[in-house]
Design a protein around this motif. Sequence first.
Motif, PDB file in Angstrom:
ATOM      1  N   LYS A  56       0.791  -1.206  -0.115  1.00 12.09           N
ATOM      2  CA  LYS A  56      -0.128  -0.156  -0.069  1.00 12.09           C
ATOM      3  C   LYS A  56       1.098   1.300   0.008  1.00 12.09           C
ATOM      4  CE  LYS A  56      -3.847  -1.963   2.490  1.00 12.09           C
ATOM      5  NZ  LYS A  56      -4.495  -1.915   3.743  1.00 12.09           N
ATOM      6  N   THR A  57       2.057   1.196   0.375  1.00  9.75           N
ATOM      7  CA  THR A  57       2.797   2.147   0.426  1.00  9.75           C
ATOM      8  C   THR A  57       4.071   2.189  -0.332  1.00  9.75           C
ATOM      9  OG1 THR A  57       2.645   2.325   2.801  1.00  9.75           O
ATOM     10  CG2 THR A  57       4.259   3.613   2.176  1.00  9.75           C
ATOM     11  N   LEU A  58       4.791   0.837  -0.608  1.00 10.53           N
ATOM     12  CA  LEU A  58       5.922   0.883  -1.452  1.00 10.53           C
ATOM     13  C   LEU A  58       5.687  -0.013  -2.780  1.00 10.53           C
ATOM     14  CD1 LEU A  58       8.574  -0.071   1.324  1.00 10.53           C
ATOM     15  CD2 LEU A  58       8.066   2.182   0.427  1.00 10.53           C
ATOM     16  N   ASN A  59       6.625   0.439  -3.766  1.00  8.87           N
ATOM     17  CA  ASN A  59       6.443  -0.331  -5.159  1.00  8.87           C
ATOM     18  C   ASN A  59       6.604  -1.560  -5.062  1.00  8.87           C
ATOM     19  OD1 ASN A  59       7.447  -1.252  -7.532  1.00  8.87           O
ATOM     20  ND2 ASN A  59       7.279   0.830  -8.183  1.00  8.87           N
ATOM     21  N   ILE A  60       5.522  -2.280  -5.790  1.00 12.69           N
ATOM     22  CA  ILE A  60       5.340  -3.724  -5.387  1.00 12.69           C
ATOM     23  C   ILE A  60       6.905  -4.403  -6.013  1.00 12.69           C
ATOM     24  CG2 ILE A  60       4.267  -3.879  -7.698  1.00 12.69           C
ATOM     25  CD1 ILE A  60       3.788  -6.342  -4.780  1.00 12.69           C
ATOM     26  N   GLY A  61       7.296  -3.995  -7.069  1.00 12.34           N
ATOM     27  CA  GLY A  61       8.505  -4.653  -7.531  1.00 12.34           C
ATOM     28  C   GLY A  61       9.734  -4.544  -6.590  1.00 12.34           C
ATOM     29  N   VAL A  62       9.888  -3.172  -6.138  1.00 12.07           N
ATOM     30  CA  VAL A  62      10.926  -3.217  -4.949  1.00 12.07           C
ATOM     31  C   VAL A  62      10.546  -4.129  -3.865  1.00 12.07           C
ATOM     32  CG1 VAL A  62      12.031  -1.339  -3.587  1.00 12.07           C
ATOM     33  CG2 VAL A  62      11.620  -0.829  -5.968  1.00 12.07           C
ATOM     34  N   VAL A  63       9.331  -3.988  -3.501  1.00 12.92           N
ATOM     35  CA  VAL A  63       8.979  -4.702  -2.080  1.00 12.92           C
ATOM     36  C   VAL A  63       9.345  -6.380  -2.321  1.00 12.92           C
ATOM     37  CG1 VAL A  63       7.125  -5.607  -0.804  1.00 12.92           C
ATOM     38  CG2 VAL A  63       7.384  -3.177  -1.412  1.00 12.92           C
ATOM     39  N   TYR A  64       8.994  -6.814  -3.517  1.00 14.08           N
ATOM     40  CA  TYR A  64       9.071  -8.260  -3.662  1.00 14.08           C
ATOM     41  C   TYR A  64      10.535  -8.425  -4.011  1.00 14.08           C
ATOM     42  CZ  TYR A  64       8.310 -13.036  -5.214  1.00 14.08           C
ATOM     43  OH  TYR A  64       8.289 -14.358  -5.087  1.00 14.08           O
ATOM     44  N   ALA A  65      11.306  -7.770  -4.530  1.00 12.79           N
ATOM     45  CA  ALA A  65      12.804  -7.941  -4.648  1.00 12.79           C
ATOM     46  C   ALA A  65      13.411  -7.914  -3.193  1.00 12.79           C
ATOM     47  CB  ALA A  65      13.379  -6.659  -5.616  1.00 12.79           C
ATOM     48  N   ILE A  66      13.165  -6.928  -2.348  1.00 13.93           N
ATOM     49  CA  ILE A  66      13.832  -6.841  -1.019  1.00 13.93           C
ATOM     50  C   ILE A  66      13.361  -8.116  -0.472  1.00 13.93           C
ATOM     51  CG2 ILE A  66      13.851  -5.599   1.092  1.00 13.93           C
ATOM     52  CD1 ILE A  66      13.562  -2.905  -0.686  1.00 13.93           C
ATOM     53  N   TRP A  67      12.049  -8.527  -0.262  1.00 12.86           N
ATOM     54  CA  TRP A  67      11.497  -9.530   0.328  1.00 12.86           C
ATOM     55  C   TRP A  67      12.235 -10.770  -0.091  1.00 12.86           C
ATOM     56  CZ3 TRP A  67       8.082 -13.436  -1.220  1.00 12.86           C
ATOM     57  CH2 TRP A  67       7.483 -14.219  -0.297  1.00 12.86           C
ATOM     58  N   SER A  68      12.203 -10.961  -1.314  1.00 10.49           N
ATOM     59  CA  SER A  68      12.764 -12.345  -1.781  1.00 10.49           C
ATOM     60  C   SER A  68      14.097 -12.463  -1.717  1.00 10.49           C
ATOM     61  CB  SER A  68      12.306 -12.637  -3.257  1.00 10.49           C
ATOM     62  OG  SER A  68      12.614 -11.693  -4.046  1.00 10.49           O
ATOM     63  N   GLY A  69      14.993 -11.151  -2.029  1.00 11.48           N
ATOM     64  CA  GLY A  69      16.455 -11.038  -1.782  1.00 11.48           C
ATOM     65  C   GLY A  69      17.006 -11.322  -0.436  1.00 11.48           C
ATOM     66  N   VAL A  70      16.531 -10.722   0.621  1.00  9.41           N
ATOM     67  CA  VAL A  70      16.822 -10.793   1.932  1.00  9.41           C
ATOM     68  C   VAL A  70      16.306 -12.109   2.360  1.00  9.41           C
ATOM     69  CG1 VAL A  70      16.547  -9.694   4.304  1.00  9.41           C
ATOM     70  CG2 VAL A  70      16.751  -8.190   2.049  1.00  9.41           C
ATOM     71  N   GLY A  71      15.192 -12.693   2.147  1.00  7.23           N
ATOM     72  CA  GLY A  71      14.593 -13.839   2.436  1.00  7.23           C
ATOM     73  C   GLY A  71      15.623 -14.822   2.080  1.00  7.23           C
ATOM     74  N   ILE A  72      16.143 -15.021   0.834  1.00 12.76           N
ATOM     75  CA  ILE A  72      17.160 -15.858   0.285  1.00 12.76           C
ATOM     76  C   ILE A  72      18.207 -15.762   0.987  1.00 12.76           C
ATOM     77  CG2 ILE A  72      18.833 -16.411  -1.544  1.00 12.76           C
ATOM     78  CD1 ILE A  72      16.512 -15.322  -3.499  1.00 12.76           C
ATOM     79  N   ILE A  73      19.011 -14.600   1.577  1.00 14.81           N
ATOM     80  CA  ILE A  73      20.035 -14.691   2.298  1.00 14.81           C
ATOM     81  C   ILE A  73      20.079 -15.015   3.727  1.00 14.81           C
ATOM     82  CG2 ILE A  73      21.720 -12.805   3.395  1.00 14.81           C
ATOM     83  CD1 ILE A  73      21.051 -11.034   0.784  1.00 14.81           C
ATOM     84  N   PHE A  74      18.928 -15.027   4.203  1.00 17.25           N
ATOM     85  CA  PHE A  74      18.697 -15.362   5.507  1.00 17.25           C
ATOM     86  C   PHE A  74      18.225 -16.870   5.459  1.00 17.25           C
ATOM     87  CE2 PHE A  74      17.430 -10.778   7.209  1.00 17.25           C
ATOM     88  CZ  PHE A  74      18.691 -10.711   7.730  1.00 17.25           C
ATOM     89  N   THR A  75      17.817 -17.433   4.544  1.00 19.62           N
ATOM     90  CA  THR A  75      17.366 -18.765   4.465  1.00 19.62           C
ATOM     91  C   THR A  75      18.631 -19.404   4.461  1.00 19.62           C
ATOM     92  OG1 THR A  75      15.030 -18.334   3.657  1.00 19.62           O
ATOM     93  CG2 THR A  75      15.929 -20.541   3.046  1.00 19.62           C
ATOM     94  N   ALA A  76      19.674 -18.893   3.385  1.00 13.72           N
ATOM     95  CA  ALA A  76      20.949 -19.663   3.185  1.00 13.72           C
ATOM     96  C   ALA A  76      21.690 -19.849   4.467  1.00 13.72           C
ATOM     97  CB  ALA A  76      21.713 -18.902   2.051  1.00 13.72           C
ATOM     98  N   LEU A  77      21.675 -18.425   5.267  1.00 16.85           N
ATOM     99  CA  LEU A  77      22.468 -18.581   6.569  1.00 16.85           C
ATOM    100  C   LEU A  77      21.494 -19.632   7.543  1.00 16.85           C
ATOM    101  CD1 LEU A  77      23.036 -14.558   6.897  1.00 16.85           C
ATOM    102  CD2 LEU A  77      24.659 -16.681   6.717  1.00 16.85           C
ATOM    103  N   ILE A  78      20.460 -19.895   7.524  1.00 17.06           N
ATOM    104  CA  ILE A  78      19.804 -20.704   8.327  1.00 17.06           C
ATOM    105  C   ILE A  78      20.346 -22.248   7.858  1.00 17.06           C
ATOM    106  CG2 ILE A  78      17.448 -21.633   9.181  1.00 17.06           C
ATOM    107  CD1 ILE A  78      16.565 -18.856   9.446  1.00 17.06           C
ATOM    108  N   GLY A  79      20.010 -22.307   6.562  1.00 20.82           N
ATOM    109  CA  GLY A  79      20.488 -23.639   6.038  1.00 20.82           C
ATOM    110  C   GLY A  79      21.962 -24.122   6.382  1.00 20.82           C
ATOM    111  N   TYR A  80      22.814 -23.192   6.513  1.00 18.71           N
ATOM    112  CA  TYR A  80      24.228 -23.258   6.805  1.00 18.71           C
ATOM    113  C   TYR A  80      24.209 -23.717   8.270  1.00 18.71           C
ATOM    114  CZ  TYR A  80      29.069 -22.940   7.545  1.00 18.71           C
ATOM    115  OH  TYR A  80      30.558 -23.036   7.593  1.00 18.71           O
ATOM    116  N   TYR A  81      23.946 -22.875   9.063  1.00 20.54           N
ATOM    117  CA  TYR A  81      23.893 -22.794  10.522  1.00 20.54           C
ATOM    118  C   TYR A  81      23.023 -23.899  11.319  1.00 20.54           C
ATOM    119  CZ  TYR A  81      27.051 -18.902  10.391  1.00 20.54           C
ATOM    120  OH  TYR A  81      28.015 -18.291  10.243  1.00 20.54           O
ATOM    121  N   ALA A  82      21.763 -23.951  11.024  1.00 18.63           N
ATOM    122  CA  ALA A  82      20.849 -24.812  11.607  1.00 18.63           C
ATOM    123  C   ALA A  82      20.872 -26.217  10.982  1.00 18.63           C
ATOM    124  CB  ALA A  82      19.591 -24.274  11.243  1.00 18.63           C
ATOM    125  N   PHE A  83      20.978 -26.283   9.674  1.00 25.06           N
ATOM    126  CA  PHE A  83      20.735 -27.477   8.877  1.00 25.06           C
ATOM    127  C   PHE A  83      22.162 -28.310   8.320  1.00 25.06           C
ATOM    128  CE2 PHE A  83      16.562 -25.447   8.186  1.00 25.06           C
ATOM    129  CZ  PHE A  83      15.974 -26.187   9.432  1.00 25.06           C
TER     130      PHE A  83
END
Length: 114
Positions: A56-83
Amino acid sequence: MNLMLSAYLLLAFAIVAEVLGTAFLVKSDGFSKLIPSLLVIVCYSLSFYVLSQVTKTLNIGVVYAIWSGVGIIFTALIGYYAFKQTLDTPALIGIGFIIAGVLIMNLFSKTLGH
């Protein structure tokens, strides 16, 4: 509180919920374990709901890029440390490009808000 700051805080919350959902996805063992499976559904539902509010506030393309990009980074870190899942050099380089892309958008793009 500033509307843009609020949107970014909500986006951070959506990212955390999505990353937790993905971690529980591993623990669900293909949706064969009830509690982790329910947590996947709750976390993803919460993430998508909050993400919808951010758009509702931010551009969908930017929001999705940040959401997915940062999610990928944190998911990779969890994969490394937890799994104990490792990434090879090309995967790490790719994640580096994702980080660069998110930084470029946030530092230089004029399309962040509506």
